[in-house]
Design a protein around this motif. Sequence first.
Motif, short mmCIF file in Angstrom:
data_model
loop_
_atom_site.label_atom_id
_atom_site.label_comp_id
_atom_site.label_asym_id
_atom_site.label_seq_id
_atom_site.Cartn_x
_atom_site.Cartn_y
_atom_site.Cartn_z
N PHE B 25 0.79 -1.24 0.00
CA PHE B 25 0.00 0.00 0.00
C PHE B 25 0.82 1.29 0.00
CE2 PHE B 25 -3.11 -2.97 2.04
CZ PHE B 25 -3.97 -3.00 0.97
N LEU B 26 2.11 1.19 0.33
CA LEU B 26 2.88 2.45 0.42
C LEU B 26 4.02 2.49 -0.60
CD1 LEU B 26 3.18 5.13 1.95
CD2 LEU B 26 4.84 3.99 3.41
N TYR B 27 4.98 1.62 -0.46
CA TYR B 27 6.19 1.77 -1.25
C TYR B 27 5.91 1.61 -2.76
CZ TYR B 27 8.11 1.01 3.38
OH TYR B 27 8.36 1.10 4.72
N PRO B 29 3.08 1.83 -4.64
CA PRO B 29 2.37 2.93 -5.32
C PRO B 29 3.17 4.23 -5.36
CG PRO B 29 0.96 1.91 -3.68
CD PRO B 29 2.31 1.34 -3.49
N ILE B 30 3.82 4.54 -4.22
CA ILE B 30 4.57 5.81 -4.19
C ILE B 30 5.72 5.77 -5.19
CG2 ILE B 30 6.16 7.18 -2.77
CD1 ILE B 30 3.46 7.76 -1.86
N LEU B 31 6.45 4.68 -5.18
CA LEU B 31 7.58 4.59 -6.11
C LEU B 31 7.11 4.56 -7.56
CD1 LEU B 31 9.87 2.10 -4.17
CD2 LEU B 31 10.23 4.54 -4.51
N ALA B 33 4.41 6.02 -8.66
CA ALA B 33 4.02 7.40 -9.01
C ALA B 33 5.26 8.24 -9.30
CB ALA B 33 3.23 8.02 -7.86
N ILE B 34 6.29 8.06 -8.48
CA ILE B 34 7.53 8.83 -8.70
C ILE B 34 8.16 8.47 -10.04
CG2 ILE B 34 9.90 9.15 -7.87
CD1 ILE B 34 8.77 8.90 -5.02
N ASP B 35 8.20 7.14 -10.28
CA ASP B 35 8.79 6.70 -11.56
C ASP B 35 8.00 7.25 -12.74
OD1 ASP B 35 10.69 5.41 -10.22
OD2 ASP B 35 9.84 3.39 -10.44
#
Lengths: 231, 271
Positions: B25-27, B29-31, B33-35
């Motif tokens: 749920f965190l790493y 999706p966040i990564l 989105a960043i990528d």
Amino acid sequence: MQLSPDEHIFWQYGFVKLNATIVFTWALMLVLAVGSKIITGKLATGLKRSRWQNLMEIVVVAMENQIAEVGLREPRRFLGFIGTLFLFVAIASLCTIIPGFKPPTGSLSTTVALALCVFVVVPLFGIEDQGLIGYFKSYLEPTVIMLPFNIIGEISRTLALSVRLFGNMMSGEMIIGILLTITPYIFPIVMTLLGLLTGMVQAYIFSVLATVYIAAAMGDQGLKQEPEAQQ
Amino acid sequence: MLIDWFTVIAQVVNFLILVWLMKRFLYAPILSAIDAREKRIAAELADAEAKQSEAQRERDEFKHKNEEFALQRKAMLSTATLEVQTERQRLLEEARKASEDLRAGQEEAMRTDFRNLGDEIMRRSRDEVFAIARKTLDDLATESLEEHMVEAFIRRCRAVGDVEKTALQAAFKTAAGPALVRSTFPLPAAQRKAIELATREVFAFEGQFQFETSPDLVSGITLSVNGYEVAWSIADYLLALKQNVGDLLSIQSPAEEQKELHPEDGANGHG
């Protein structure tokens, strides 16, 4: 006075028990999981994004950079384990400002469990990186005579890891509890603030040490450069 | 005992679950989105770079075209300038020629006018002179003017120089037809006789005479045979008068005037 939240038992059936440590851990897990789910549920890939997304990105990228700075070549591979260690300890420390909350990290059982996880994960990453023989060969370095010392070092650092975190978290709780009885108004608040700082530092130390142990267990291929920090 | 092994095991399991949850749920999706954002920014940068290079190319092309255009314009301008200069030169030449033609025409018209004027003056003068002369002769003598003219003509014949006389005698001798005597007025028989006698005497002419009246003559008498001519006329005096008038006006040269008044003088025997 209870030294550990383990002693606060809600329900017990023989060996199985439901104490405060487990309950507060679940609460933390729930907060972290649900919070992450909510924040990442509507992520924006454009330049405009929410404050929470920004915060999460800052946290995640900072952890990734920290892992890379220690020397690991593929930080994202270790982010799940090390990042979760940091977040769990840090959020547990932050939540001490909530009245009635007992940080699970103030329980030696929890810190031992975390240290055991590190103890198990370090050789796993080492074996994955160098192979079984390659990893265990590192115990024979620089000479065979060093094998028992290497094993002792491995166990002792795990023990130190767990006791360090437990001692710091538990002592913070204890000091605040004692001070509440002596000087009930101002001083406990200052100590609580100090406890927050200490908690954050402990979270940083715990996760960085775990990273360093993993980096030490990795072969040259897994490292960006020679490990700078050695235990 | 500070360590509760059930709790330890439970916390290990909890932690592993938490690791999975955080990854889920965190790493991730966040990564992602960043990528995605980094990729998008990289794509936008690449696109901007491509657009910039395209703009640079178009700018270079435009500059090149502009330079070409400037060169063409310069070439066309110089060609046009040359054409204009040529055309100007041609027009100037035409204008100059037209002006010269006009001037020549005007000069010619002026000369014609002057000639006509001269002729008119000469004619009037002749008439006047003739009238005056006739009146004067009438007043001074009892003989008619014609008699005097005949006498003057005979004197002229007698006064011809030796060289001319010889030539005229040869001409009279070889003449096939009659000698032609022209006069402004009809000559009486006595005067005709006098002319015949004088001619036979001076030029040893044996042939016949033919008398004609010619109003073109200016109060004079001419004797012509075989291309030669002996003449006396008031025109000689009028010529002098006209010459004087011409000199006064300073327009026509005396030679030209002489030529105009006596075109056949070159063939005359007496000059």
